[in-house]
Design a protein around this motif. Structure first.
Motif, PDB file in Angstrom:
ATOM      1  N   LYS A 177       0.792  -1.244   0.080  1.00 22.48           N
ATOM      2  CA  LYS A 177      -0.004  -0.125   0.056  1.00 22.48           C
ATOM      3  C   LYS A 177       0.996   1.172  -0.008  1.00 22.48           C
ATOM      4  CE  LYS A 177      -4.056   1.795   0.002  1.00 22.48           C
ATOM      5  NZ  LYS A 177      -5.019   1.496  -1.001  1.00 22.48           N
ATOM      6  N   GLU A 178       1.763   1.246   0.632  1.00 25.29           N
ATOM      7  CA  GLU A 178       2.604   2.307   0.927  1.00 25.29           C
ATOM      8  C   GLU A 178       3.635   2.793  -0.251  1.00 25.29           C
ATOM      9  OE1 GLU A 178       5.043  -0.903   3.377  1.00 25.29           O
ATOM     10  OE2 GLU A 178       2.898  -0.352   2.746  1.00 25.29           O
ATOM     11  N   GLN A 226       2.281   2.313  -3.546  1.00 25.78           N
ATOM     12  CA  GLN A 226       1.339   2.345  -4.611  1.00 25.78           C
ATOM     13  C   GLN A 226       1.257   3.831  -5.055  1.00 25.78           C
ATOM     14  OE1 GLN A 226      -2.417   0.355  -4.060  1.00 25.78           O
ATOM     15  NE2 GLN A 226      -1.610  -1.633  -3.423  1.00 25.78           N
ATOM     16  N   LEU A 270      -0.398   7.522  -5.354  1.00 26.97           N
ATOM     17  CA  LEU A 270      -1.515   8.034  -5.072  1.00 26.97           C
ATOM     18  C   LEU A 270      -2.785   8.349  -6.123  1.00 26.97           C
ATOM     19  CD1 LEU A 270      -0.154  11.022  -2.507  1.00 26.97           C
ATOM     20  CD2 LEU A 270      -1.466   8.858  -1.942  1.00 26.97           C
ATOM     21  N   THR A 271      -3.969   8.357  -5.814  1.00 26.38           N
ATOM     22  CA  THR A 271      -4.967   8.278  -6.611  1.00 26.38           C
ATOM     23  C   THR A 271      -6.004   9.594  -5.910  1.00 26.38           C
ATOM     24  OG1 THR A 271      -6.323   6.898  -5.528  1.00 26.38           O
ATOM     25  CG2 THR A 271      -4.911   5.992  -7.569  1.00 26.38           C
ATOM     26  N   SER A 298      -8.954   9.244  -5.161  1.00 27.72           N
ATOM     27  CA  SER A 298      -9.699   8.649  -4.161  1.00 27.72           C
ATOM     28  C   SER A 298      -8.728   8.536  -2.860  1.00 27.72           C
ATOM     29  CB  SER A 298     -10.002   7.127  -4.573  1.00 27.72           C
ATOM     30  OG  SER A 298     -10.770   6.414  -3.496  1.00 27.72           O
ATOM     31  N   ASP A 299      -7.522   8.343  -2.772  1.00 28.27           N
ATOM     32  CA  ASP A 299      -6.854   8.395  -1.623  1.00 28.27           C
ATOM     33  C   ASP A 299      -6.831   9.953  -0.982  1.00 28.27           C
ATOM     34  OD1 ASP A 299      -6.014   5.682  -1.978  1.00 28.27           O
ATOM     35  OD2 ASP A 299      -4.287   6.080  -3.314  1.00 28.27           O
ATOM     36  N   LEU A 300      -6.963  10.648  -1.753  1.00 27.44           N
ATOM     37  CA  LEU A 300      -6.801  11.785  -1.250  1.00 27.44           C
ATOM     38  C   LEU A 300      -8.273  12.509  -1.150  1.00 27.44           C
ATOM     39  CD1 LEU A 300      -4.490  13.531  -3.989  1.00 27.44           C
ATOM     40  CD2 LEU A 300      -3.953  12.757  -1.320  1.00 27.44           C
ATOM     41  N   GLY A 301      -9.411  11.870  -1.011  1.00 34.63           N
ATOM     42  CA  GLY A 301     -10.505  12.193  -0.866  1.00 34.63           C
ATOM     43  C   GLY A 301     -11.343  13.216  -1.814  1.00 34.63           C
ATOM     44  N   LYS A 305     -13.102  13.790  -5.404  1.00 34.23           N
ATOM     45  CA  LYS A 305     -13.986  13.271  -6.271  1.00 34.23           C
ATOM     46  C   LYS A 305     -13.835  13.865  -7.591  1.00 34.23           C
ATOM     47  CE  LYS A 305     -17.780  12.102  -3.286  1.00 34.23           C
ATOM     48  NZ  LYS A 305     -19.218  12.211  -3.114  1.00 34.23           N
TER      49      LYS A 305
END
Length: 286
Positions: free
Chosen positions: A150-151, A153, A155-156, A158-161, A163
């Motif tokens: 996970k660490e 991968q 960032l997307t 979605s990871d940052l909240g 939309k």
């Protein structure tokens, strides 16, 4: 009939016949081969060459053999769709090679894969450290798929909240200097819009090798003249700058008025505009 003419005719007939049989087998036969499909492909190729070159044998006998191989292959594929047990026996199952950053040496030996070959396959997946791998598996077709920890991968949104709006596929509206009417209409534009966008970038339609329109209606082009530098579309940066100016103007209006009701209204509008900017910023800076 001369032998060379007969060979040409037999070869052309074989090519057409083999093409029809391959289309019947489907795309999987040329993309993901199981063990049986691998054998079938080799055999079909060998029989096809025999039809073309062995002029002393009756060609239709080889054609019958070729047809039988294809029908058997279709029958096995049908059985595979119906039975998981048969599918596992014929295609095999995936083999775990790395788990939690630890190489499974026994499974590596089972698949006759050396550690150098494993590292090579990882590099093809842009992975250079085994410790970063959460899970790596060799699929039945021999391909190795990797899941990073996970660490590690990327960032997307979605990871940052954040939309983001869904994207549609880019439409290729120009190919080899010719306008593609159907993709252009699918993107919701016409020839007049396209010519206007080309004029903004200072490029003529004849000099465009490929032109594509993205989800946001921006035209990106590649020219025949590789030395010609084409400016990037500026619609999104310009829109972001305009929104920021509107927000700044609202703040200035709030500071310049002495009317409490107007000041409160301007401040509230400024905050709402800032929320709008924060919401669409990822789309405008991508």
């Amino acid at each position: 009939m001369p032998q060379w003419v007969e060979i040409i005719i037999r070869t052309l007939i074989t090519v057409v016949f083999l093409f029809l049989l391959t289309r019947l087998l489907g795309k999987r036969q040329i993309s993901q081969l199981s063990f049986f499909e691998y054998i079938t492909g080799i055999t079909i190729g060998d029989i096809a060459s025999a039809i073309s070159l062995n002029i002393h044998e009756k060609w239709y006998l080889a054609a019958i053999s070729l047809t039988v191989w294809v029908l058997v292959s279709l029958g096995i594929e049908f059985v595979q769709l119906k039975s998981q047990r048969v599918r596992g026996w014929l295609d095999g199952k995936g083999t775990i090679l790395i788990k939690d950053g630890k190489v499974m040496e026994d499974n590596l030996k089972k698949e006759r894969l050396t550690n150098e070959e494993l590292l090579e396959q990882l590099r093809k997946k842009s992975v250079f450290r085994v410790a970063e791998v959460q899970f790596a598996v060799m699929e039945p077709n021999g391909e190795i798929n990797v899941l990073l920890k996970k660490e590690y991968q990327p960032l997307t949104p979605s990871d940052l909240g954040v939309k983001v709006a869904p994207e549609s596929e880019p439409q290729t509206v120009i190919l080899d200097g010719k306008i593609m009417d159907e993709p252009l209409a699918t993107a919701g534009f016409n020839h007049r819009w396209l010519n206007t966008e080309l004029e903004k970038q200072g490029v003529s339609i004849d000099n465009v090798f490929i032109g594509q329109v993205d989800t946001y209606g921006q035209l990106f082009i590649d020219t025949f003249d590789d030395k010609l530098k084409v400016p990037e579309p500026q619609e999104k940066p310009a829109l972001l700058a305009t929104l920021k100016k509107c927000e700044a103007d609202l703040e200035m209006f709030a500071l310049s008025t002495n009317n409490k009701e107007s000041k409160s209204l301007y401040e509230q509008c400024s905050k709402e505009m800032q929320k709008v900017i924060d919401g669409i910023r990822p789309l405008l800076i991508s």
